[in-house]
Scaffold this motif. Structure first.
Motif, PDB file in Angstrom:
ATOM      1  N   ASP A 148      16.742  -2.035 -16.103  1.00 51.53           N
ATOM      2  CA  ASP A 148      16.727  -2.051 -14.636  1.00 51.53           C
ATOM      3  C   ASP A 148      15.594  -2.892 -14.051  1.00 51.53           C
ATOM      4  N   THR A 149      14.711  -3.402 -14.903  1.00 51.46           N
ATOM      5  CA  THR A 149      13.546  -4.134 -14.397  1.00 51.46           C
ATOM      6  C   THR A 149      13.948  -5.527 -13.925  1.00 51.46           C
ATOM      7  N   CYS A 150      13.450  -5.915 -12.733  1.00 52.20           N
ATOM      8  CA  CYS A 150      13.746  -7.274 -12.258  1.00 52.20           C
ATOM      9  C   CYS A 150      12.498  -8.135 -12.120  1.00 52.20           C
ATOM     10  N   ALA A 151      11.316  -7.525 -12.009  1.00 55.37           N
ATOM     11  CA  ALA A 151      10.130  -8.353 -11.752  1.00 55.37           C
ATOM     12  C   ALA A 151       8.851  -7.681 -12.208  1.00 55.37           C
ATOM     13  N   ILE A 152       7.835  -8.511 -12.400  1.00 53.66           N
ATOM     14  CA  ILE A 152       6.464  -8.048 -12.668  1.00 53.66           C
ATOM     15  C   ILE A 152       5.571  -8.689 -11.616  1.00 53.66           C
ATOM     16  N   ILE A 153       4.685  -7.899 -11.024  1.00 53.89           N
ATOM     17  CA  ILE A 153       3.733  -8.470 -10.058  1.00 53.89           C
ATOM     18  C   ILE A 153       2.308  -8.145 -10.495  1.00 53.89           C
ATOM     19  N   VAL A 154       1.428  -9.144 -10.382  1.00 51.99           N
ATOM     20  CA  VAL A 154       0.040  -8.961 -10.804  1.00 51.99           C
ATOM     21  C   VAL A 154      -0.887  -9.825  -9.956  1.00 51.99           C
ATOM     22  N   GLU A 155      -2.096  -9.316  -9.692  1.00 46.49           N
ATOM     23  CA  GLU A 155      -3.154 -10.135  -9.106  1.00 46.49           C
ATOM     24  C   GLU A 155      -3.913 -10.799 -10.267  1.00 46.49           C
ATOM     25  N   PRO A 156      -4.011 -12.113 -10.302  1.00 46.84           N
ATOM     26  CA  PRO A 156      -4.781 -12.759 -11.379  1.00 46.84           C
ATOM     27  C   PRO A 156      -6.234 -12.279 -11.429  1.00 46.84           C
ATOM     28  N   ILE A 157      -6.812 -12.005 -10.261  1.00 48.98           N
ATOM     29  CA  ILE A 157      -8.065 -11.240 -10.226  1.00 48.98           C
ATOM     30  C   ILE A 157      -7.846 -10.104  -9.237  1.00 48.98           C
ATOM     31  N   GLN A 158      -7.904  -8.870  -9.728  1.00 45.95           N
ATOM     32  CA  GLN A 158      -7.748  -7.735  -8.811  1.00 45.95           C
ATOM     33  C   GLN A 158      -8.918  -7.731  -7.839  1.00 45.95           C
ATOM     34  N   GLY A 159      -8.595  -7.736  -6.541  1.00 50.77           N
ATOM     35  CA  GLY A 159      -9.636  -7.864  -5.523  1.00 50.77           C
ATOM     36  C   GLY A 159     -10.159  -6.542  -5.008  1.00 50.77           C
ATOM     37  N   GLU A 160      -9.324  -5.844  -4.221  1.00 51.37           N
ATOM     38  CA  GLU A 160      -9.783  -4.644  -3.510  1.00 51.37           C
ATOM     39  C   GLU A 160     -10.364  -3.575  -4.446  1.00 51.37           C
ATOM     40  N   SER A 161      -9.812  -3.481  -5.646  1.00 53.90           N
ATOM     41  CA  SER A 161     -10.229  -2.372  -6.510  1.00 53.90           C
ATOM     42  C   SER A 161     -11.498  -2.702  -7.290  1.00 53.90           C
ATOM     43  N   GLN A 187      -1.842  -0.761 -12.451  1.00 54.76           N
ATOM     44  CA  GLN A 187      -2.780   0.262 -11.987  1.00 54.76           C
ATOM     45  C   GLN A 187      -3.965  -0.429 -11.308  1.00 54.76           C
ATOM     46  N   ASN A 188      -4.479   0.195 -10.276  1.00 48.32           N
ATOM     47  CA  ASN A 188      -5.638  -0.326  -9.524  1.00 48.32           C
ATOM     48  C   ASN A 188      -5.358  -1.634  -8.786  1.00 48.32           C
ATOM     49  N   SER A 189      -4.085  -1.954  -8.595  1.00 50.00           N
ATOM     50  CA  SER A 189      -3.753  -3.174  -7.857  1.00 50.00           C
ATOM     51  C   SER A 189      -3.799  -2.900  -6.352  1.00 50.00           C
ATOM     52  N   PHE A 190      -3.794  -3.979  -5.590  1.00 47.46           N
ATOM     53  CA  PHE A 190      -3.642  -3.856  -4.135  1.00 47.46           C
ATOM     54  C   PHE A 190      -2.715  -4.961  -3.642  1.00 47.46           C
ATOM     55  N   HIS A 191      -1.643  -4.575  -2.950  1.00 50.55           N
ATOM     56  CA  HIS A 191      -0.680  -5.568  -2.481  1.00 50.55           C
ATOM     57  C   HIS A 191      -0.344  -5.420  -1.007  1.00 50.55           C
ATOM     58  N   GLY A 192      -0.962  -4.466  -0.308  1.00 51.02           N
ATOM     59  CA  GLY A 192      -0.697  -4.305   1.114  1.00 51.02           C
ATOM     60  C   GLY A 192      -0.316  -2.881   1.455  1.00 51.02           C
ATOM     61  N   ARG A 193       0.030  -2.655   2.730  1.00 51.84           N
ATOM     62  CA  ARG A 193       0.200  -1.284   3.202  1.00 51.84           C
ATOM     63  C   ARG A 193       1.528  -1.015   3.899  1.00 51.84           C
ATOM     64  N   SER A 194       2.426  -1.975   3.934  1.00 48.37           N
ATOM     65  CA  SER A 194       3.783  -1.684   4.414  1.00 48.37           C
ATOM     66  C   SER A 194       4.514  -1.004   3.259  1.00 48.37           C
ATOM     67  N   TYR A 195       5.711  -0.430   3.507  1.00 49.47           N
ATOM     68  CA  TYR A 195       6.278   0.416   2.460  1.00 49.47           C
ATOM     69  C   TYR A 195       6.549  -0.303   1.145  1.00 49.47           C
ATOM     70  N   GLY A 196       7.035  -1.533   1.219  1.00 51.59           N
ATOM     71  CA  GLY A 196       7.257  -2.264  -0.027  1.00 51.59           C
ATOM     72  C   GLY A 196       5.946  -2.562  -0.735  1.00 51.59           C
ATOM     73  N   SER A 197       5.028  -3.183   0.001  1.00 51.96           N
ATOM     74  CA  SER A 197       3.762  -3.595  -0.628  1.00 51.96           C
ATOM     75  C   SER A 197       2.884  -2.390  -0.976  1.00 51.96           C
ATOM     76  N   LEU A 198       2.974  -1.330  -0.198  1.00 53.28           N
ATOM     77  CA  LEU A 198       2.232  -0.100  -0.504  1.00 53.28           C
ATOM     78  C   LEU A 198       2.755   0.514  -1.802  1.00 53.28           C
ATOM     79  N   SER A 199       4.064   0.431  -1.980  1.00 51.32           N
ATOM     80  CA  SER A 199       4.657   0.972  -3.201  1.00 51.32           C
ATOM     81  C   SER A 199       4.187   0.183  -4.423  1.00 51.32           C
ATOM     82  N   LEU A 200       3.977  -1.119  -4.252  1.00 48.95           N
ATOM     83  CA  LEU A 200       3.476  -1.935  -5.358  1.00 48.95           C
ATOM     84  C   LEU A 200       2.013  -1.633  -5.658  1.00 48.95           C
ATOM     85  N   THR A 201       1.284  -1.173  -4.635  1.00 45.56           N
ATOM     86  CA  THR A 201      -0.153  -0.919  -4.779  1.00 45.56           C
ATOM     87  C   THR A 201      -0.388   0.260  -5.716  1.00 45.56           C
ATOM     88  N   GLY A 202      -1.033   0.002  -6.841  1.00 40.66           N
ATOM     89  CA  GLY A 202      -1.183   1.032  -7.872  1.00 40.66           C
ATOM     90  C   GLY A 202      -2.411   1.892  -7.707  1.00 40.66           C
TER      91      GLY A 202
END
Ligand code: PLP
Length: 400
Positions: A189-202, A141-156
């Motif tokens: 069904d889970t294959c990965a976890i993604i996290v920002e070590p320091i959440q930036g944009e939020s 939640q409150n993450s930011f990973h980008g704005r293309s469809y894959g990275s936007l989907s990751l963005t919480g």
């Protein structure tokens, strides 16, 4: 109409308005200072959103770019080029992740990470005779990973999703710094976890070491790929070349961009030898790792890994944080100062935008992160004297 007004008027007429822009036009910079087209000088605490690691007009960087431009700008990845190989070797030897893929942005680096994590899982962990059963990714939640469809989907953050559904299926969002909330989301069904070590944009929110260690253990226990998005917090900003080194937790994949090129568009996705499984044809981009951008990034990494650079950066970060804390003591508008190294956030009781505008008027460029946070991500070459210069203006902006 003067020149500045003319540029802004044309910009509003011809360019799509995808950013809310401040009414100044920047013209050139030197070190940690910028000038606008009116000749007004600014101290820069934003570095083009944590990008200009070596500040402006850095002699070695300008020379490397100029020399490379004379030799070879681009040749495609159908052939090898020396700057790209050299940069891959430099990045691989400075950390634990030894296989490097170059992209053109942070968003693209994250797209590559999604594909690599899914391919790795499809090769090793899918149910017998059923390919692509393990495709789900847990983000925060409150993450930011980008704005293309894959990275936007990751963005919480729902505000970035609105109007653009449907997103990539199979993405869920744990609560940042709450390990149980992540553990609860893991399924077969889970294959990965993604996290920002320091959440930036939020809002510059650091993960705790325990949280990242816990994610490492969850990933190990469930055969998941652990991805750190270090697009903003990596490349020296925390006082270590990679952010994971600051926390002492090694992921399987790291994504980089922003500071990496020091102002030219480049991203990178670094994977461990265990997880790396891309083969020719799996993923690519025409420009990726071209000699111009990799020659620039090489200068950035060499400058950061010079003997005393990162040690001094930690000192400067400590100085900045302590100075902000002492401003906070006399200022009821500030509720918290947080972050590490030269990536700090000041949480306010009021919206950040008017403070940012006032600071700009006074000659200081800072950027908001979320509604109520002012972000401090200066060039990594900034001096203590320049930090003091900028903070004097920040304190003034707060009181007026
Ligand atoms: C900026 C950012 C991105 C996106 O990078 P771009 O280069 O703008 O595509 C992804 N992740 C994080 C953490 C970022 O700060």
């Amino acid at each position: 109409m003067d020149k500045t007004e003319k540029i802004i008027t044309s910009g509003k007429k011809y360019a799509q308005e995808t950013y809310k822009q401040f009414p100044i036009v920047l013209s050139h910079g030197e070190g940690s200072h910028l000038w606008d087209t009116e000749g007004k000088r600014y101290i820069d605490f934003g570095a083009g959103i944590a990008v200009n690691a070596l500040g402006y007009n850095h002699t070695k960087q300008v020379e490397a770019i100029t020399e490379q431009a004379k030799k070879l700008l681009h040749c495609s990845n159908l052939y090898w080029n020396e700057p790209s190989v050299k940069l891959a070797e430099t990045l691989a030897t400075q950390g634990d992740l030894k296989k490097v893929y170059f992209a053109n942005s942070g968003t693209e680096a994250n797209e590559a990470a999604i594909k690599l994590a899914r391919k790795y899982s499809s090769l090793h962990y899918n149910k017998e005779g059923k390919p692509y059963t393990r495709t789900h990714i847990i983000s925060m939640q409150n993450s930011f990973h980008g704005r293309s469809y894959g990275s936007l989907s990751l963005t919480g953050q729902e505000k970035y999703h609105k109007g653009f559904y449907p997103l990539l299926p199979g993405i869920s969002y744990g609560e940042f710094n709450n390990l149980d909330s992540v553990a609860d989301l893991i399924t077969e069904d889970t294959c990965a976890i993604i996290v920002e070590p320091i959440q930036g944009e939020s809002g510059i929110r650091p993960a705790t070491k325990e949280f990242l260690q816990g994610l490492r253990k969850l990933a190990d226990d469930h055969n998941l790929v652990l991805i750190f998005d270090e697009v903003q917090c990596g490349i020296g900003r925390l006082g270590t070349l990679f952010a994971y080194q600051h926390f002492g937790v090694t992921p399987d994949i790291v994504t980089l961009a922003k500071g990496l090129g020091g102002g030219v568009p480049i991203g990178a996705m670094l994977a461990s030898e265990r997880v790396n499984c891309f083969a020719p044809g799996d993923h690519a981009g025409t420009y990726c790792g071209n000699p111009l951008v990799t020659a620039s990034a090489q200068v950035v990494i060499e400058a950061l890994t010079e003997q005393h650079f990162l040690g001094e950066l930690k000192e400067k970060g400590k100085f900045l944080k302590e100075s902000l804390q002492s401003i906070a003591e006399g200022c009821p508008l500030i509720t918290e100062v947080r972050g590490a190294g030269l990536m700090l956030g000041v949480e306010l009781t009021v919206p950040a935008a008017p403070v940012v505008s006032k600071a700009m008027e006074l000659g200081l460029l800072i950027i908001p992160a979320g509604e109520h946070v002012v972000r401090f991500v200066p060039p990594l070459v900034i001096t203590k004297a320049e930090i003091t210069e900028g903070l004097t203006l920040f304190a003034q902006a707060l009181t007026s």
